[in-house]
Scaffold this active site. Structure first.
Site, PDB file in Angstrom:
ATOM      1  N   ASP A   2       0.854  -1.169   0.000  1.00 54.36           N
ATOM      2  CA  ASP A   2       0.000   0.000   0.000  1.00 54.36           C
ATOM      3  C   ASP A   2       0.906   1.240   0.000  1.00 54.36           C
ATOM      4  O   ASP A   2       2.119   1.140   0.134  1.00 54.36           O
ATOM      5  CB  ASP A   2      -0.939  -0.022   1.230  1.00 54.36           C
ATOM      6  CG  ASP A   2      -2.216   0.757   0.986  1.00 54.36           C
ATOM      7  OD1 ASP A   2      -3.265   0.397   1.537  1.00 54.36           O
ATOM      8  OD2 ASP A   2      -2.170   1.732   0.193  1.00 54.36           O
TER       9      ASP A   2
ATOM     10  N   GLU B  69     -10.575   6.220   4.785  1.00 58.27           N
ATOM     11  CA  GLU B  69      -9.569   5.614   5.663  1.00 58.27           C
ATOM     12  C   GLU B  69      -9.732   6.068   7.108  1.00 58.27           C
ATOM     13  O   GLU B  69     -10.845   6.123   7.618  1.00 58.27           O
ATOM     14  CB  GLU B  69      -8.165   5.904   5.099  1.00 58.27           C
ATOM     15  CG  GLU B  69      -8.015   5.354   3.667  1.00 58.27           C
ATOM     16  CD  GLU B  69      -6.622   5.430   3.136  1.00 58.27           C
ATOM     17  OE1 GLU B  69      -6.409   6.107   2.113  1.00 58.27           O
ATOM     18  OE2 GLU B  69      -5.727   4.795   3.723  1.00 58.27           O
TER      19      GLU B  69
HETATM   20  O1  LIG Z   1      -4.395   5.132  -3.501  1.00 56.98           O
HETATM   21  C1  LIG Z   1      -3.571   4.012  -3.396  1.00 56.98           C
HETATM   22  C2  LIG Z   1      -3.871   3.271  -2.104  1.00 56.98           C
HETATM   23  C3  LIG Z   1      -5.248   2.604  -2.095  1.00 56.98           C
HETATM   24  O2  LIG Z   1      -5.363   1.702  -3.178  1.00 56.98           O
HETATM   25  C4  LIG Z   1      -5.420   1.844  -0.774  1.00 56.98           C
HETATM   26  O3  LIG Z   1      -6.655   1.133  -0.728  1.00 56.98           O
HETATM   27  C5  LIG Z   1      -5.408   2.785   0.404  1.00 56.98           C
HETATM   28  O4  LIG Z   1      -5.161   2.085   1.599  1.00 56.98           O
HETATM   29  C6  LIG Z   1      -4.448   3.923   0.195  1.00 56.98           C
HETATM   30  N1  LIG Z   1      -4.186   4.875   1.071  1.00 56.98           N
HETATM   31  C7  LIG Z   1      -3.383   5.726   0.465  1.00 56.98           C
HETATM   32  C8  LIG Z   1      -2.854   6.939   1.142  1.00 56.98           C
HETATM   33  N2  LIG Z   1      -3.810   7.941   1.057  1.00 56.98           N
HETATM   34  C9  LIG Z   1      -3.514   9.193   0.597  1.00 56.98           C
HETATM   35  C10 LIG Z   1      -4.539  10.112   0.510  1.00 56.98           C
HETATM   36  C11 LIG Z   1      -4.305  11.380   0.044  1.00 56.98           C
HETATM   37  C12 LIG Z   1      -3.062  11.754  -0.358  1.00 56.98           C
HETATM   38  C13 LIG Z   1      -2.020  10.833  -0.254  1.00 56.98           C
HETATM   39  C14 LIG Z   1      -2.237   9.550   0.202  1.00 56.98           C
HETATM   40  C15 LIG Z   1      -3.144   5.334  -0.809  1.00 56.98           C
HETATM   41  N3  LIG Z   1      -3.809   4.185  -0.960  1.00 56.98           N
END
Ligand SMILES: OC[C@@H]1[C@@H](O)[C@H](O)[C@@H](O)c2nc(CNc3ccccc3)cn21
Length: 552
Positions: free
Chosen positions: A235, A440
């Site tokens: 992840d 999340e």
């Molecule tokens: O987006 C890629 C992955 C996703 O597929 C996963 O299910 C999830 O757990 C996941 N979390 C993030 C981190 N989130 C994030 C949100 C906004 C800006 C940067 C990172 C990325 N991802």
């Protein structure tokens, strides 16, 4: 390469598929011009349609699809999503999430089809929609992607992400191996049988062991025992979470994860350090070249299966599938089938629904009656979603206006004024309330009350007029007995997406309700976790509950 959290073509707010295709193709050209000319794969979270791209069809989130229990529908949604993703030049979606959500306090519960493993297993048909149907003799465990109208899929998050203690996101799942296998691992066997090309490791832990560094589960179970021959991907910054403080001792984190069986790593920022450290680890022998060879073999196997060597660039002939009527009609069908009718009238002899579409005057109210962003939920336009016109679609208010007769007056007030509440000339009211979008850990919630004073709003309107309440949420929320008594009808609409017309279709009787609860509706949060397998099972509404309008 990966787009997450709304990152996309620079300088544009409402980016369209052609903008994305231009961007991805530019990256691809650079990849093909590199020393070995190996094409890249571009990944995005297309988890309820190609949800980052403006104009894409936004399907109901997984919890709503779980309420349909319709595997064929899920497969068709996968097919439609694959077309819209490939139209944008993207090869790879980080979907489906096959979490079995055992606690509604979890911030990602709406990404799970159900608390019931059997329902989640059934909905893995979406993998076949996304990737295509493997031929009968396709070797078990090997990735399969049928062609240029399909995408690489990703079953996630392996394993036990929906079973953490207290529903804490990225928390700890405390179970025997047998329970972990029976409850949370079973859907992965279905995905592997369907030729899923990649599996994403979970941020969470199993009995205190981080999944991203768990050699037993990632290699001995997933790769050796289950025979998975695709790519295990980390992840986002999953390796950084292997040390405290987060991101420290990166060399140790890399060594632990790669040796545990991670084949591809999502490294959004420190990729140069990653390459340096991993090279050093291989040179020192702390990571064997055989492990690197295994990872590379798996990555190339997926790229060959996905025909990116033959067809590295966007298939722009698919651009007219983006947000097309066929897809929106499919999404509208999914909305219809996802709605769960929890109350219909103050007594069974006087059902409240279907509503009279030719009523003289109706009041539409609530924070969620006219907000496309709210009805789409998280992972829409950007990571955690937002309110407002973030997509192209139909709000509940729009849908009601389209459905009622020419002589019917529709009055809309988000928060009805005292003057409006004092009127006595409304036939009935429709009030839509619910949660704001979240993603999340931002969605972890232990109170689970209806936000934005939704209870007061429902109570004040229901105190004046016959009232249908529509709850837009990623999960069950607290419903006090007095409130349930006061309203005339109640629909759990989950996070329906862009096609609000599906709600009007059922509310006005063009279709009957089919949805059944995919999760237990608790009475009080003190009961949690509460699911149908437990002996002391005393819910407000049981898993599988759902009324219909017709008498038989
Ligand atoms: O987006 C890629 C992955 C996703 O597929 C996963 O299910 C999830 O757990 C996941 N979390 C993030 C981190 N989130 C994030 C949100 C906004 C800006 C940067 C990172 C990325 N991802």
């Amino acid at each position: 390469m990966v787009s997450t959290g709304g990152s996309g073509p620079f300088g544009k707010v409402k980016t369209e598929s052609s903008d994305w295709a231009d961007m991805v193709d530019r990256f691809q050209k650079s990849a093909l011009d590199s020393r070995l000319g190996i094409p890249l794969i571009y990944g995005i979270d297309a988890i309820h349609g190609n949800n980052s791209i403006y104009g894409a069809t936004i399907f109901p989130h997984n919890v709503g699809l779980g309420a349909t229990r319709d595997a064929d529908l899920a497969q068709k949604i996968g097919e439609a999503t694959a077309l819209e993703v490939r139209a944008s030049g993207i090869h790879y979606t980080f979907a489906p999430c096959v979490a079995v959500s055992r606690d509604p306090r979890w911030g990602r519960c709406y990404e799970s089809y159900s608390e019931d493993t059997v329902i989640v297993r059934k909905m893995t048909s979406i993998v076949t929609g996304l990737q295509g149907q493997p031929p009968p003799k396709h070797p078990k465990g090997y990735p399969f992607v049928a062609g240029r109208k399909n995408v690489i899929a990703c079953a996630k998050h392996f394993v036990g992400d929906g079973g953490t203690d207290g529903g804490i996101n990225e928390g700890n799942t405390i179970l025997s191996y047998e329970e972990l296998e029976r409850i949370h691992m079973a859907p992965y066997l279905d995905c592997i049988s369907r030729g899923v090309s990649t599996i994403m490791a979970s941020y969470s832990s199993w009995n205190g062991r981080k999944l991203h560094a768990d050699h037993f589960l990632l290699t001995e179970v997933l790769k050796d025992k289950l025979g998975f021959k695709g790519v295990v991907i980390s992840d986002w910054r999953g390796l950084d979470r292997l040390s405290e403080p987060r991101g420290s001792n990166y060399r140790y984190c890399i060594s632990s994860a790669i040796n545990a069986g991670i084949d591809m790593v999502m490294v959004p920022y420190r990729y140069k350090l990653f390459v340096e450290d991993l090279t050093s680890l291989v040179e020192s022998g702390e990571v064997q070249m055989a492990r690197i060879d295994d990872a590379i073999e798996r990555i190339l196997r997926v790229k060959f299966a996905a025909s990116v060597f033959e067809f590295p660039f966007a298939n722009r002939s698919l651009l007219d599938t983006v947000g097309c009527k066929l897809h929106r009609d499919l999404a509208r069908e999914a909305v219809r089938k996802s709605l769960v009718l929890l109350k219909n009238g103050k007594d069974l002899k006087n059902p409240f629904l279907p509503l009279d579409r030719n009523a003289k005057r109706i009041l539409v109210a609530g924070t969620h009656a006219n907000d496309l962003g709210y009805q789409c939920g998280g992972w829409t336009a950007d990571w955690k979603g937002s309110s407002g016109n973030i997509a192209i679609g139909t709000t509940i208010l729009d849908a009601i206006k389209e459905a009622v007769g020419d002589e019917t007056e529709v009055v809309y007030e988000q928060y009805p004024s005292t003057e409006t509440l004092a009127r006595r000339d409304f036939s009935y009211a429709v009030v839509a309330v619910g949660e704001e979008p979240y993603a999340e850990t931002l969605g972890d919630n232990s109170e689970l009350v209806i936000p934005f004073d939704g209870v007061d709003l429902l109570s004040s309107v229901a105190g004046c007029f016959p009232t249908l309440a529509i709850l837009i949420s990623g999960r069950p929320l607290v419903l006090e007995p007095w409130l349930l008594e006061k309203i005339d009808a109640l629909i759990a609409a989950w996070l329906p997406g862009s096609e609000g017309g599906g709600i009007a279709d059922v509310v006005f009787g063009d279709h009957d309700f089919e949805g059944k609860l995919p999760v237990t509706w608790f009475k009080r949060v003190e009961q949690l976790p509460l699911h149908a397998e437990m002996n002391a099972y005393d819910p407000l509404f049981s898993l599988g509950f759902g009324l219909t309008c017709n008498k038989e």
